[in-house]
Motif scaffolding. Sequence first.
Motif, mmCIF file in Angstrom:
data_model
loop_
_atom_site.group_PDB
_atom_site.id
_atom_site.type_symbol
_atom_site.label_atom_id
_atom_site.label_comp_id
_atom_site.label_asym_id
_atom_site.label_seq_id
_atom_site.Cartn_x
_atom_site.Cartn_y
_atom_site.Cartn_z
ATOM 1 N N GLY A 99 0.574 -1.221 0.074
ATOM 2 C CA GLY A 99 0.158 -0.050 -0.030
ATOM 3 C C GLY A 99 0.762 1.318 -0.078
ATOM 4 N N PRO A 100 0.224 2.320 -0.279
ATOM 5 C CA PRO A 100 0.903 3.685 -0.464
ATOM 6 C C PRO A 100 1.721 4.134 0.924
ATOM 7 C CG PRO A 100 -1.553 3.983 -0.701
ATOM 8 C CD PRO A 100 -1.279 2.637 -0.483
ATOM 9 N N ASP A 101 1.024 3.492 1.971
ATOM 10 C CA ASP A 101 1.776 3.914 3.418
ATOM 11 C C ASP A 101 3.094 3.181 3.478
ATOM 12 O OD1 ASP A 101 0.066 1.798 3.284
ATOM 13 O OD2 ASP A 101 0.109 1.812 5.602
ATOM 14 N N SER A 102 3.246 1.906 2.950
ATOM 15 C CA SER A 102 4.626 1.325 3.041
ATOM 16 C C SER A 102 5.659 1.971 2.177
ATOM 17 C CB SER A 102 4.087 -0.071 2.525
ATOM 18 O OG SER A 102 3.988 -0.294 1.207
ATOM 19 N N ARG A 103 5.461 2.887 1.551
ATOM 20 C CA ARG A 103 6.716 3.586 0.593
ATOM 21 C C ARG A 103 6.517 4.730 0.546
ATOM 22 N NH1 ARG A 103 5.796 3.485 -4.888
ATOM 23 N NH2 ARG A 103 4.033 2.524 -5.669
ATOM 24 N N SER A 104 7.326 5.562 -0.236
ATOM 25 C CA SER A 104 6.919 7.086 -0.310
ATOM 26 C C SER A 104 6.236 7.229 -1.511
ATOM 27 C CB SER A 104 8.259 7.792 -0.372
ATOM 28 O OG SER A 104 9.049 7.142 -1.278
ATOM 29 N N LEU A 105 5.673 8.361 -1.887
ATOM 30 C CA LEU A 105 4.965 8.419 -3.131
ATOM 31 C C LEU A 105 6.040 8.751 -4.250
ATOM 32 C CD1 LEU A 105 2.420 9.132 -4.519
ATOM 33 C CD2 LEU A 105 2.610 11.687 -3.798
ATOM 34 N N ASN A 106 5.811 8.135 -5.189
ATOM 35 C CA ASN A 106 6.566 8.334 -6.453
ATOM 36 C C ASN A 106 5.699 9.414 -7.091
ATOM 37 O OD1 ASN A 106 8.001 8.399 -8.946
ATOM 38 N ND2 ASN A 106 8.166 6.215 -9.157
ATOM 39 N N PHE A 107 6.114 10.847 -6.671
ATOM 40 C CA PHE A 107 5.269 11.930 -7.268
ATOM 41 C C PHE A 107 5.473 11.966 -8.712
ATOM 42 C CE2 PHE A 107 4.507 16.161 -8.226
ATOM 43 C CZ PHE A 107 3.434 16.671 -7.713
ATOM 44 N N LYS A 108 6.806 12.083 -9.371
ATOM 45 C CA LYS A 108 7.117 12.306 -10.694
ATOM 46 C C LYS A 108 6.355 11.391 -11.671
ATOM 47 C CE LYS A 108 11.343 15.067 -9.912
ATOM 48 N NZ LYS A 108 12.712 15.058 -10.207
ATOM 49 N N GLU A 109 6.553 10.040 -11.266
ATOM 50 C CA GLU A 109 6.211 9.034 -12.054
ATOM 51 C C GLU A 109 4.711 8.990 -12.255
ATOM 52 O OE1 GLU A 109 5.849 5.869 -14.825
ATOM 53 O OE2 GLU A 109 7.417 7.313 -14.246
ATOM 54 N N SER A 110 3.851 8.852 -11.076
ATOM 55 C CA SER A 110 2.515 9.177 -10.885
ATOM 56 C C SER A 110 1.978 10.285 -11.621
ATOM 57 C CB SER A 110 2.131 8.925 -9.571
ATOM 58 O OG SER A 110 2.523 8.055 -8.956
ATOM 59 N N GLY A 111 2.744 11.619 -11.483
ATOM 60 C CA GLY A 111 2.171 12.623 -12.118
ATOM 61 C C GLY A 111 2.417 12.624 -13.779
ATOM 62 N N ARG A 112 3.469 11.841 -14.180
ATOM 63 C CA ARG A 112 3.504 11.819 -15.574
ATOM 64 C C ARG A 112 2.487 10.854 -16.151
ATOM 65 N NH1 ARG A 112 5.264 8.029 -18.755
ATOM 66 N NH2 ARG A 112 5.404 6.565 -17.096
ATOM 67 N N ARG A 113 1.914 9.876 -15.282
ATOM 68 C CA ARG A 113 1.081 8.564 -15.692
ATOM 69 C C ARG A 113 -0.240 9.495 -16.068
ATOM 70 N NH1 ARG A 113 1.467 3.036 -13.391
ATOM 71 N NH2 ARG A 113 -0.561 2.768 -14.876
ATOM 72 N N LEU A 114 -0.553 10.500 -14.913
ATOM 73 C CA LEU A 114 -1.780 11.295 -14.503
ATOM 74 C C LEU A 114 -1.933 11.977 -15.994
ATOM 75 C CD1 LEU A 114 -4.169 11.619 -13.321
ATOM 76 C CD2 LEU A 114 -3.303 13.253 -12.008
ATOM 77 N N VAL A 115 -0.895 12.773 -16.328
ATOM 78 C CA VAL A 115 -0.944 13.662 -17.399
ATOM 79 C C VAL A 115 -1.034 13.049 -18.834
ATOM 80 C CG1 VAL A 115 0.460 15.236 -19.003
ATOM 81 C CG2 VAL A 115 0.535 15.501 -16.399
#
Length: 658
Positions: A11-27
């Motif tokens: 789950g996302p609480d078990s590791r830090s948020l991969n902000f750049k990769e997730s943001g790129r996929r969202l775009v």
Amino acid sequence: MAGPMGRMAGGPDSRSLNFKESGRRLVAQFKPERVTVGALVLCVVVSVALSVIGPKILGRATDLVFAGIVGRRMPAGATKEQALDAMRERGQGAVADMLRSTDFTPGRGIDFDAVGEVLLFALGTFLVAGLLMAVATRLVNRSVNRTMFRMREDVQTKLSRLPLSYFDKQQRGEVLSRATNDIDNIGQTLNQSMGQLINSLLTIIGVLAMMFYVSWILALVALVTVPLSFVVATRVGKRSQPHFVQQWSSTGKLNAHIEEMYTGHTLVKVFGRQEESAKQFAEQNEALYEAGFKAQFNSGVMQPLMMFVSNINYVLVAVVGGLRVASGALSIGDVQAFIQYSRQFSMPLTQVASMANLVQSGVASAERVFELLDAEEQEADPVPGVRPEELRGQVALEHVSFRYDPDKPLIEDLSLTVEPGHTVAIVGPTGAGKTTLVNLLMRFYDVTGGRITLDGVDIARMSRDELRSGIGMVLQDTWLFGGTIAENIAYGAGVEGGARSALRQGGGGRRVGEVTRGEIEEAARAAHADRFIRTLPDGYDTVLDDEGSGVSAGEKQLITIARAFLSDPVILVLDEATSSVDTRTEVLIQKAMAKLQHGRTSFVIAHRLSTIRDADTILVMENGSIVEQGSHDELLTADGAYARLYRAQFAQAVAEVD
């Protein structure tokens, strides 16, 4: 009451948020909307350009008014240079230097016609800019909503392709939270920030260009505070980012707990676990409060900090601008325009910073959705799938091995052949692998070794839909959806949801999709459900909710058995299907099944003697292996594992039946 998992694996609480990769996929999700997004950017570019030149136009109006005031106080007939020289001769050199950049005519007052034209031009400019921004907002809403529509479809499609093992390891409330709360949060984030973010970034570029055009010295002064703004935004963003991840993780866990407690509220009360349940709710609610408070507080301090930096920028521009006006290097109108540009420059910086909490929250939700979309899918069906030439119901297990956990074998080298039309009963202690065997036959799980064939065809080479269309299954846990009893029974014949309302019209012999009301009632009579259904106020048109309220557990089981009969399967699987009915009803069902089982292969998992004593073959399983097989009398004579089970579990049942 604890769920099946204390904590979500990966789950996302078990590791830090991969902000750049997730943001790129969202775009990247907006790729199908590139035309709409292109029109959106064009509208924003033109709107920002018009908004940026607005202060310069207003500065021109200020210069006209100031020039008129200055010119009216000077004697007519002289030129501007003569008037300034005269002021220097009178010892007013500083004032003359200041007026050097003002375009006035001695003796002439304010040119109200020119001022009016400039103001009308400014009004038109701002009006067009506002209209274009309204169009851009409309395009943002359209592109975001269509993208969320596709994302929901992707999630729904993904859920249908996930193996049963995924749902065995996840809490239902957690999965639902990703499919509902997280996608809603992404949509709200994009609606609130997408257009504003594009507008802010373009405004920063446009205003910066105009600032250098008006005065490069003042532009450099204004840029002094940009590094400070960047440091503030970066530091605060890094502090608040993990809290947003924790916030949405806690939301999923709280939803899972609420769903469990609501579904099992009767058991919670029976076992007196209300206080424990309330305590767990309070703990998880407190965790969500703490995560939400920290996330909002840390991101909330960004705006006041950015406003402080903006005020520093305003003071610096005002002081340096005043000095430039005093030296005659700039006009008052240019300084006024520059101060407006300074505000325009600081405002989008503040907006971008204040949107950081929204963006981080949305990207945190996006990562949770992408984790669901990236989950390992069940093996794809072969294309084209192989199917038996004639579906007769012969099932063969050839050296089958299976394990849920790679390190813990469950079924090893299991071989079995079931001829068409035979009834096979499977008995054994809990955990012996009885239900697992049925799950392998249905391809809810795939074997790890060996193979299973249906009429000589490896079921791994068949499509799952083709395989399951020939199998009717009744589980111990009943499942009914919100609708009429007739609709629930007709579900076994594949009646589409659009035809359900027509079923309520009734009418014997009237065909609805691929099933008639007469066929529904015949299946109910075969399952001995017709009698109790007709005692209900609306009979077959009685509406049930998804919990089956209004009918008993045994009656719900009869409805599901009728559903299986209506599907007319070649293979019938009953997994403790009669556990919720009384002994007399069970005997009646067995008699009806004896007629309906003609030409069908049946697998029966049960503990009651009345269910298994007449089976053609009884399989006794222990630790994933078949330790005995034969008829009821043969196994009793052998005095082995079955006889021990019989004496331990069935002796009392025989006395009751006899």
